[in-house]
Every structure is written in C-alpha cells, then in structure tokens.
Design a protein around this motif. Sequence first.
Motif, short mmCIF file in Angstrom:
data_model
loop_
_atom_site.label_atom_id
_atom_site.label_comp_id
_atom_site.label_asym_id
_atom_site.label_seq_id
_atom_site.Cartn_x
_atom_site.Cartn_y
_atom_site.Cartn_z
N SER A 1 1.02 5.68 -1.15
CA SER A 1 0.29 6.97 -1.43
C SER A 1 -0.14 7.24 -2.95
O SER A 1 -0.99 7.93 -3.19
N GLY B 1 -0.86 4.41 -4.92
CA GLY B 1 -1.68 3.17 -5.25
C GLY B 1 -1.54 1.92 -4.44
O GLY B 1 -0.41 2.08 -3.62
N ALA B 2 -1.85 0.58 -4.84
CA ALA B 2 -1.48 -0.60 -4.13
C ALA B 2 -1.17 -1.61 -5.16
O ALA B 2 -1.71 -1.76 -6.32
N ASN C 1 -3.56 -0.92 -8.34
CA ASN C 1 -4.85 -0.35 -8.01
C ASN C 1 -4.69 0.97 -7.47
O ASN C 1 -4.12 1.42 -6.43
N THR C 2 -5.08 2.20 -8.40
CA THR C 2 -4.71 3.58 -8.12
C THR C 2 -5.90 4.19 -7.22
O THR C 2 -5.97 5.36 -7.22
N GLY C 3 -7.14 3.29 -7.51
CA GLY C 3 -8.38 3.90 -6.99
C GLY C 3 -9.23 4.24 -8.23
O GLY C 3 -10.40 4.19 -8.03
N THR C 4 -8.66 4.65 -9.24
CA THR C 4 -9.47 4.70 -10.35
C THR C 4 -8.97 3.97 -11.43
O THR C 4 -9.87 3.79 -12.64
N GLU C 5 -8.19 3.18 -11.31
CA GLU C 5 -7.67 2.17 -12.70
C GLU C 5 -7.17 0.92 -11.81
O GLU C 5 -6.32 1.19 -10.84
N LEU C 6 -7.53 -0.10 -12.25
CA LEU C 6 -6.89 -1.51 -11.99
C LEU C 6 -6.27 -2.13 -13.13
O LEU C 6 -6.78 -2.30 -14.36
N LEU D 1 0.78 -1.13 -0.08
CA LEU D 1 0.07 0.08 0.08
C LEU D 1 0.85 1.27 -0.05
O LEU D 1 2.06 1.31 0.82
#
Length: 357
Positions: free
Chosen positions: A256, A258-259, A295-300, A254
């Motif tokens: 800042s 993305g994950a 996973n950036t929150g908006t893109e996987l 994890l």
Amino acid sequence: MSARTVGRVALVGYGFGGSVFHAPFIAAEPRLDLACVVTANSERQRQAAARYAGVTVLASFEELLGRIDEIDLVVVSTPNATHVAFAEAVLKASLPVVVDKPVAPTPQEVRHLAELAAAAATGVVPFQNRRWDGDFRTVTALLEAGELGTLHAFESRFERWEPQSPSGPDRAWKRDPSPGAGAGVVHDLGTHLVDQAVVLFGRPDAVYAEVARWRPPGEVNDDAFVALRYASGPRVHLWATAVAADQGPRFRLLGSAGAYTKSGMDVQEAALIAGHSPTDPSWGNEPATSWGHVNTGTELRAVPTRAGAYGLFYAGIAAFLLDGAPPPVDIADALLTAEIIDAALRSARTATVIALD
C-alpha cells in the motif's frame, strides 16, 4: 548442552552440494571440525583430502557407521532418494543429522524422520541455506520495517537457462521421473521458494500449481508456477524454471505504500563455484549496480542488498550442537514445505485448487 567445545562433523556426499555448499562453511566455522568426508568417487576423495588437511576420507556410509562414536553430527548431501535411509541410520545412533533440502520426497517421510529424532532426543535439521541469501535478507528487513505498507502481492522467482537436461552418470538421479527420486524443479528450486514463503507468511490456506516438462527427453518437471492463498495475507506467486532464457525479477513485492523489485541472484553460489572462501572479508556483498529499488510512485530509491551469509546456518548448527540452542531451521518448517510441494503436484495433476488442512 555438550561438554565439547568443537563439534566433529561427518559430511556424507561430496558432489556439487557437499563440496560447494557444505564443506567450505563447516570448515570455516571455528566451533566445528570437518572430521570426515564420505564419498565413493575416487576423484572426489582425492579432492577432499587435498583441500581439507587432516580430514578422514571414507568410501562408504557403512564405514562411517563403524566409526560413528568419533562423530558428533552427520550432514547428508546425497541424491534425494537416499536421504531417508541415511538420516534414519544416524538418528538410530542417537546423533543429530543435517539433511539437504527437500529432506525427503514426501511429507510422510519428513514426518517419519521428525518422529525418529524426537524419540532419540536428538535433531534432524533441514539445510535451507537460501534463508541467508542477501536478497531474501533484504526483503525480510523491508517487511519487518513496514516500508511497503500493507503487502498485497509477493512474487518470487528462481529462473535459470538450462535447455538440456542434466547429463552424466552422477546426475542421472536428477532425470529420474519416479516419485521416490524427488527429482525435478519443483523439489529443487521450488523447495527454496516455498521455504522462504513459509518463513515470511506461515501456512497457506490453499495451493494452486501448474507444472510442465519442456526439455527433451522430458523425464522430470522443469517449469512450475505455484500460487499460495492466504485468507488474511498477500497473494503469493512463485515461479521455478530451468528453461527461461530471459529471467524475470527475483523478487517483486507490491504494498500500500510502495513496491520493491530486485533482479539477479544472490552472489554466494557464483563465488563458491569460482573457489572463493566464505572467510573473505567481502563475502556475500553485492555490487551497487545489482541492488533492488523501492518505488513509492513519487520516488525511486535504491536499497542496498544485505550481505549474503550462508555461514550463519553452520554458526547456528554449532550453537545447536554445543550450546543447546534451537536448530537454525526447524523440521516443522520442512514438513510444512513438503506438504505444500505435495499439494502443488496434486494441484497440477488435477487442475484444481488444493485446500490445506
């Protein structure tokens, strides 16, 4: 620098580790010659002779010492409690030695071997093949590229489902609870996890651990959680277990930006067990269905897993032996790993956080 162009290697031990993780890669490295295999087991003697044409098979380590001038490097892949004595004898003959993880059950013994190697102007090289797992190579590349931003959590797992303790006389040492045996999941899978953390983040400030024995007869630890604290780094959580019927993600990072999450194990061990050769053109490649994701929150986004490459360890050994290059794994890393393992076991016994000096 050696005047030789090919290094002659003696492999001591031809059980699972020797036959699966060492011999195939020594034989595949063009600048190394698997000259000798040492095993007292008659069936393993037959197997080694049948698989590697021209190899000399010896029944005892003492026989090897009698012919040590025919060898340039010794690899020790035997039960953990025997590592120190075998490595000592090789170093006193002024030869370099590769020793299976965890090198030795205690940091004091690892330090002793390092001092012997320095005094003999040779080397003791820890075998940490998991540095060349495809998933770990991928994680390393992601962090080096800064794709996750500032990393604040690193989770790593080696989880297996082996509800029965190892059986059979040749695996009795894996059930030995005495401290000198170096048995249990902490010294086994845990050593790989800690070593990978050391590669990425260096020396932690403190260690906390929970260690359990669940399998009957409960002789050695088979389940562990280890937390490494870094004052200016991520939170590092490591899990090693033999009693997980459902495994968690191999890696979960994890940051800042993305994950990254990756499930499943590196494919090389399964390929080796199935009899595949590391010289196969597709060696170490993982199917796209097993790739991890950012996973950036908006893109996987799927991230291709880098090819696993255990052979790079023995390519590094050839360069160390013949070219005077640094060893592929430094004994200082093994010493730090042993100190962390020792601190983890003390933490579990006392239910306290152990500060590292």
